[in-house]
Design a protein around this motif. Structure first.
Motif, PDB file in Angstrom:
ATOM      1  N   THR A  13       7.366  14.135   6.467  1.00 58.46           N
ATOM      2  CA  THR A  13       7.150  12.781   6.978  1.00 58.46           C
ATOM      3  C   THR A  13       5.680  12.547   7.296  1.00 58.46           C
ATOM      4  OG1 THR A  13       9.383  12.774   7.909  1.00 58.46           O
ATOM      5  CG2 THR A  13       7.846  11.109   8.729  1.00 58.46           C
ATOM      6  N   LEU A  14       5.031  13.529   7.912  1.00 52.95           N
ATOM      7  CA  LEU A  14       3.601  13.411   8.203  1.00 52.95           C
ATOM      8  C   LEU A  14       2.780  13.343   6.919  1.00 52.95           C
ATOM      9  CD1 LEU A  14       3.256  15.914  11.204  1.00 52.95           C
ATOM     10  CD2 LEU A  14       3.206  13.400  11.279  1.00 52.95           C
ATOM     11  N   PHE A  15       3.204  14.092   5.918  1.00 54.43           N
ATOM     12  CA  PHE A  15       2.502  14.054   4.630  1.00 54.43           C
ATOM     13  C   PHE A  15       2.617  12.667   4.007  1.00 54.43           C
ATOM     14  CE2 PHE A  15       2.843  14.708  -0.060  1.00 54.43           C
ATOM     15  CZ  PHE A  15       1.503  14.992  -0.294  1.00 54.43           C
ATOM     16  N   PHE A  16       3.810  12.097   4.013  1.00 55.48           N
ATOM     17  CA  PHE A  16       3.991  10.750   3.472  1.00 55.48           C
ATOM     18  C   PHE A  16       3.164   9.740   4.252  1.00 55.48           C
ATOM     19  CE2 PHE A  16       6.987   6.925   3.051  1.00 55.48           C
ATOM     20  CZ  PHE A  16       6.371   6.489   1.882  1.00 55.48           C
ATOM     21  N   ALA A  17       3.175   9.850   5.588  1.00 53.20           N
ATOM     22  CA  ALA A  17       2.378   8.936   6.416  1.00 53.20           C
ATOM     23  C   ALA A  17       0.888   9.100   6.125  1.00 53.20           C
ATOM     24  CB  ALA A  17       2.668   9.188   7.893  1.00 53.20           C
ATOM     25  N   GLY A  18       0.454  10.347   5.907  1.00 53.50           N
ATOM     26  CA  GLY A  18      -0.949  10.581   5.578  1.00 53.50           C
ATOM     27  C   GLY A  18      -1.337   9.976   4.249  1.00 53.50           C
ATOM     28  N   ARG A  19      -0.466  10.127   3.248  1.00 48.58           N
ATOM     29  CA  ARG A  19      -0.738   9.508   1.941  1.00 48.58           C
ATOM     30  C   ARG A  19      -0.826   7.994   2.076  1.00 48.58           C
ATOM     31  NH1 ARG A  19      -2.992  11.955  -2.136  1.00 48.58           N
ATOM     32  NH2 ARG A  19      -2.389  10.067  -3.244  1.00 48.58           N
ATOM     33  N   ILE A  20       0.066   7.424   2.860  1.00 42.55           N
ATOM     34  CA  ILE A  20       0.059   5.966   3.050  1.00 42.55           C
ATOM     35  C   ILE A  20      -1.216   5.529   3.762  1.00 42.55           C
ATOM     36  CG2 ILE A  20       1.174   4.080   4.320  1.00 42.55           C
ATOM     37  CD1 ILE A  20       2.626   4.828   1.761  1.00 42.55           C
ATOM     38  N   ALA A  21      -1.644   6.282   4.772  1.00 43.09           N
ATOM     39  CA  ALA A  21      -2.854   5.919   5.511  1.00 43.09           C
ATOM     40  C   ALA A  21      -4.084   5.946   4.611  1.00 43.09           C
ATOM     41  CB  ALA A  21      -3.041   6.873   6.697  1.00 43.09           C
ATOM     42  N   ILE A  22      -4.243   7.004   3.832  1.00 41.10           N
ATOM     43  CA  ILE A  22      -5.395   7.099   2.928  1.00 41.10           C
ATOM     44  C   ILE A  22      -5.323   6.024   1.849  1.00 41.10           C
ATOM     45  CG2 ILE A  22      -6.590   8.584   1.277  1.00 41.10           C
ATOM     46  CD1 ILE A  22      -6.907   9.407   4.202  1.00 41.10           C
ATOM     47  N   SER A  23      -4.134   5.749   1.335  1.00 45.72           N
ATOM     48  CA  SER A  23      -3.985   4.687   0.338  1.00 45.72           C
ATOM     49  C   SER A  23      -4.372   3.330   0.923  1.00 45.72           C
ATOM     50  CB  SER A  23      -2.544   4.632  -0.182  1.00 45.72           C
ATOM     51  OG  SER A  23      -2.230   5.788  -0.914  1.00 45.72           O
ATOM     52  N   THR A  24      -3.994   3.094   2.169  1.00 45.66           N
ATOM     53  CA  THR A  24      -4.331   1.824   2.813  1.00 45.66           C
ATOM     54  C   THR A  24      -5.841   1.660   2.902  1.00 45.66           C
ATOM     55  OG1 THR A  24      -2.277   1.893   4.090  1.00 45.66           O
ATOM     56  CG2 THR A  24      -4.019   0.436   4.887  1.00 45.66           C
ATOM     57  N   LEU A  25      -6.547   2.703   3.319  1.00 41.51           N
ATOM     58  CA  LEU A  25      -8.006   2.641   3.409  1.00 41.51           C
ATOM     59  C   LEU A  25      -8.634   2.462   2.028  1.00 41.51           C
ATOM     60  CD1 LEU A  25      -8.637   5.494   6.021  1.00 41.51           C
ATOM     61  CD2 LEU A  25      -8.709   3.013   6.417  1.00 41.51           C
ATOM     62  N   ALA A  26      -8.104   3.187   1.036  1.00 41.79           N
ATOM     63  CA  ALA A  26      -8.637   3.075  -0.324  1.00 41.79           C
ATOM     64  C   ALA A  26      -8.431   1.665  -0.869  1.00 41.79           C
ATOM     65  CB  ALA A  26      -7.968   4.101  -1.235  1.00 41.79           C
ATOM     66  N   PHE A  27      -7.261   1.090  -0.653  1.00 44.90           N
ATOM     67  CA  PHE A  27      -6.981  -0.249  -1.170  1.00 44.90           C
ATOM     68  C   PHE A  27      -7.854  -1.295  -0.493  1.00 44.90           C
ATOM     69  CE2 PHE A  27      -2.486   0.155  -3.191  1.00 44.90           C
ATOM     70  CZ  PHE A  27      -2.937   1.241  -3.926  1.00 44.90           C
ATOM     71  N   GLN A  28      -8.146  -1.093   0.798  1.00 43.66           N
ATOM     72  CA  GLN A  28      -9.038  -2.019   1.490  1.00 43.66           C
ATOM     73  C   GLN A  28     -10.438  -1.975   0.884  1.00 43.66           C
ATOM     74  OE1 GLN A  28      -8.434  -4.237   4.367  1.00 43.66           O
ATOM     75  NE2 GLN A  28      -6.501  -3.953   3.280  1.00 43.66           N
ATOM     76  N   LYS A  29     -10.883  -0.780   0.510  1.00 44.84           N
ATOM     77  CA  LYS A  29     -12.198  -0.646  -0.129  1.00 44.84           C
ATOM     78  C   LYS A  29     -12.203  -1.341  -1.486  1.00 44.84           C
ATOM     79  CE  LYS A  29     -16.343   1.069  -0.894  1.00 44.84           C
ATOM     80  NZ  LYS A  29     -17.537   0.580  -0.187  1.00 44.84           N
ATOM     81  N   PHE A  30     -11.163  -1.138  -2.293  1.00 42.68           N
ATOM     82  CA  PHE A  30     -11.070  -1.836  -3.570  1.00 42.68           C
ATOM     83  C   PHE A  30     -11.088  -3.346  -3.359  1.00 42.68           C
ATOM     84  CE2 PHE A  30      -8.741   2.113  -5.143  1.00 42.68           C
ATOM     85  CZ  PHE A  30      -9.769   2.518  -5.966  1.00 42.68           C
ATOM     86  N   GLU A  31     -10.359  -3.807  -2.353  1.00 42.21           N
ATOM     87  CA  GLU A  31     -10.267  -5.250  -2.090  1.00 42.21           C
ATOM     88  C   GLU A  31     -11.632  -5.836  -1.740  1.00 42.21           C
ATOM     89  OE1 GLU A  31      -8.458  -9.049  -1.318  1.00 42.21           O
ATOM     90  OE2 GLU A  31      -7.779  -7.276  -2.424  1.00 42.21           O
TER      91      GLU A  31
END
Length: 538
Positions: free
Chosen positions: A351-369
Motif C-alpha cells: 500500500t505504501l509503495f502504491f501511495a509512493g508511486r501515486i505521489a511521484i506521478s502527481t508531482l511529475a504530472f504537475q511538472k509536465f502541466e
C-alpha cells in the motif's frame, strides 16, 4: 477459485472501503491536470475535435476527412462522441482519461477477489501498473479496453462460481462485441483467459484433458463472433504494416520500462520490485504458490509477448502494450500468504509503495502541466482555421525522460480548428484522414513535427535545418517551434515572430510573397475556408 471470505478476521486490505480508497487514489495524479500529460493523447484530442466538429466547422473539412466505420479501436472515441457535446471536448477527455487507471485498479481487485476468494496482500503490488508505460504513452483506447477486460473476466469467473452459466453466453455475446469495438487486443486477451479458466474448471471437476478442452471451446464460443468483424476490417483500407518480429533489444527495453515515467532510478527500482514479487512464487513449490487459472494465463501472455512483433497492423509498440498486464496477472496469481502477520506486513508495504508511486506521478504530472502551459501561450496568437507547421524539440528515444510534447501542437486543432502536421496516417487503424495535398507527402503528418538530434532520430523524422528549408511554405501560415531552444531558432526573412517564449519556443507568421493559385503548390484562394476572400490568417 474459492468462495469470497466473509470471516470477521478479514483484514484491512480485504474490505470494500480499502478497495474504494485505492480506486480513488488512482485518480489523484490526473485531478489537477486539465490536459492529461500522456504522450500521444493530444494527437487523439485533435482527432476528437475533427470527429465532433467537421460537419459544422468552416475550416476542418478543408484539411481532413472523417468517416465513421466499425473498427476495433474506438473505445474512447465513442465515449467522447457522447460526452463531448455535453461537457466540452477538453473536460470530457479529462474525465474519461482520469477514469482509466481507476477502472484498471477496480478490475485488478475484482479479479484477485474472484480468483482467490479474497484479495491477497501481494495483489496490491499490481495496482501501480494502472500507470504502466502504455497508459503513459497515451494508448487510451487500449488501456481503457484492457481495464474493462479485467472486469469482464472477473464477471465471467463469478458467473461460473455462482452457477449462472445459463445466462453467461447471452451476456458475453454482447460483451465480446463491445470489447472488440473498444480495442480488439482486449477482446483477444479476454478470449485467451476465459478459455484457460474453463479448462482449469473442467479439470478440477475431474474431467479428462480432451473433454475439458472441447467443453472449454464450446463455453467460449459466445466470445468468437467478433472474429467475423476482422474480415471486413482486414479489407481494402485496413492496416497492413507488420514488422520487427522477435526484436529482442526492444523487448528488453519494454520490460525495463513497464513503469517508465520521469525519474529513471525510481522507475527501474519500482519495476524490479514488481518482478521480484511476481517471481517470488517460483522460489518454493510454484505449483502451490500460483493459482492455476492466472498462472497459466500469465505464462501464455508472456509467450504472446515474445511472439508479437513491435509493429502489428500499423500499430506501433504492439508487444510493449502487453507487458503491464502480463506482469499484473502473474502477481495476482500468487496465492494468499498463510501467516497473518507476514500478510499484514506485505499489505502495508504494498500500500505504501502504491501511495509512493501515486505521489511521484502527481508531482511529475504537475511538472509536465506547467511546461505545457508555457508552450500553449502561443495558441492565443493563432487565428481560427490557420495552417500550422509544428516543429517540436524532442529528446532522443533512448532518453528515459520525455517532455511529452510530441503532439502538443494538436491543441491548435482542439482550440483553433487549425491544420497541424502531427496527425497519424494509419488507414484502417483510425478514422481520420488527412486531405490537404498542398502540405505535400512528407510535411503533412506525424512524425514530421518531431525534431531530435540528427544522431538519434528515427529514419522518417526530419532534420530541423532541412525541414525549415524544404517544407512547402505556401501551404502553411505559421511555424510553431515547440520547446525549441533559442540557439536553434532560424533567422529567415519569411518568418515574422508573433510570440516568443522566455528561452524555449517561438511562433512565426510566414510572409507569403505571392498570391496562391490553384495550379501552384498551395491552396487556391477560393479553396480557403473564407471562400474567395483572403485566407483566414491574412
Amino acid at each position: 477459485m474459492t468462495e469470497p471470505e466473509t470471516s470477521p478476521r478479514s483484514t484491512f486490505w480485504e474490505t470494500r472501503a480499502f478497495a474504494i480508497a485505492m480506486i480513488a487514489l488512482a485518480a489523484v495524479p490526473l485531478l489537477l491536470t486539465p490536459i492529461p500529460p500522456l504522450t500521444d493523447l493530444m494527437g487523439h484530442m485533435g482527432r476528437y475535435r475533427v470527429q465532433l466538429d467537421i460537419g459544422s466547422s468552416p475550416y476542418l473539412s478543408h484539411y481532413y476527412k472523417f468517416d465513421w466505420a466499425l473498427i476495433g479501436n474506438l473505445g474512447v472515441d465513442l465515449v467522447i462522441e457522447l460526452l463531448g457535446p455535453i461537457l466540452g471536448l477538453e473536460p470530457a477527455v479529462h474525465l474519461v482519461v482520469m477514469a482509466i487507471p481507476c477502472i484498471m485498479v477496480a478490475g485488478l481487485l475484482l479479479l484477485a477477489r474472484e480468483i482467490h476468494g479474497r484479495v491477497p496482500a501481494t495483489a496490491i503490488f499490481a495496482l501501480p501498473l494502472a500507470y504502466g508505460y502504455p497508459f503513459q504513452f497515451g494508448f487510451v483506447n487500449f488501456a481503457f479496453a484492457m481495464g474493462l477486460m479485467l472486469i469482464a473476466f472477473a464477471f465471467w469467473l463469478r458467473m461460473a462460481r455462482t452457477g449462472r452459466l445459463k445466462w453467461r453466453p447471452y451476456i458475453f455475446f454482447v460483451v465480446s462485441f463491445l470489447l472488440w469495438v473498444a480495442h480488439s487486443f482486449a477482446w483477444g486477451t479476454l478470449g485467451l483467459l476465459c478459455f484457460i479458466a474453463e479448462v482449469v474448471r473442467n479439470r478440477k471437476a475431474g474431467k479428462p484433458w480432451f473433454e475439458s478442452g472441447w467443453r472449454s471451446v464450446v463455453a467460449c464460443l459466445p466470445l468468437a463472433p467478433p472474429a467475423l468483424l476482422l474480415l471486413p476490417w482486414r479489407g481494402g483500407s485496413s492496416p497492413k504494416g507488420t514488422f520487427d518480429w522477435f526484436a529482442w533489444y526492444f523487448k528488453w527495453i519494454w520490460l525495463r520500462s513497464v513503469l517508465r515515467e520521469r525519474v529513471e532510478v525510481w522507475d527501474k527500482l519500482s519495476a524490479l520490485l514488481l518482478y521480484l514479487v511476481a517471481l517470488s512464487g517460483l522460489v518454493w513449490k510454484p505449483w502451490r504458490r500460483y493459482e492455476a487459472t492466472l498462472g497459466i494465463g500469465a505464462a501464455l501472455l508472456i509467450l504472446v509477448f515474445i511472439c508479437l512483433p513491435r509493429v502489428l497492423l500499423s500499430s506501433a509498440y504492439a508487444d510493449m502494450r502487453l507487458v503491464p498486464y502480463m506482469l499484473a496477472i502473474l502477481i495476482l496469481a500468487l496465492r494468499p500468504i498463510v501467516d497473518r502477520r507476514i500478510a499484514i506486513g506485505v499489505a502495508v508495504a504494498a500500500t505504501l509503495f502504491f501511495a509512493g508511486r501515486i505521489a511521484i506521478s502527481t508531482l511529475a504530472f504537475q511538472k509536465f502541466e506547467r511546461n505545457y502551459n508555457t508552450q500553449l501561450q502561443a495558441i492565443a496568437h493563432i487565428p481560427m482555421g490557420a495552417r500550422v507547421m509544428a516543429l517540436t524539440n524532442t529528446p532522443c528515444r533512448s532518453a528515459w525522460y520525455s517532455s511529452r510534447m510530441e503532439h502538443l501542437s494538436s491543441m491548435a486543432t482542439v482550440r483553433r480548428q487549425a491544420f497541424v502536421n502531427d496527425q497519424w496516417v494509419a488507414p484502417g487503424a483510425q478514422l481520420l484522414r488527412i486531405d490537404y495535398p498542398p502540405a505535400g507527402r512528407y510535411y503533412s503528418h506525424d512524425p514530421s513535427q518531431i525534431v531530435r538530434r540528427p544522431d538519434c532520430r528515427a529514419r522518417n523524422e526530419p532534420i530541423l535545418e532541412i525541414a525549415l528549408e524544404y517544407f512547402p511554405r505556401d501551404a502553411y501560415d505559421y511555424v510553431w517551434m515547440i520547446d525549441m531552444p533559442r540557439n536553434r531558432w532560424p533567422v529567415d526573412s519569411d518568418f515574422a515572430p508573433v510570440w516568443v517564449g522566455n528561452r524555449f519556443g517561438i511562433l512565426y507568421k510566414i510572409r507569403h510573397h505571392h498570391q496562391l493559385s490553384q495550379a501552384g503548390s498551395a491552396t487556391a484562394s477560393k479553396d480557403t475556408p473564407n471562400g474567395n476572400g483572403q485566407r483566414v490568417t491574412q
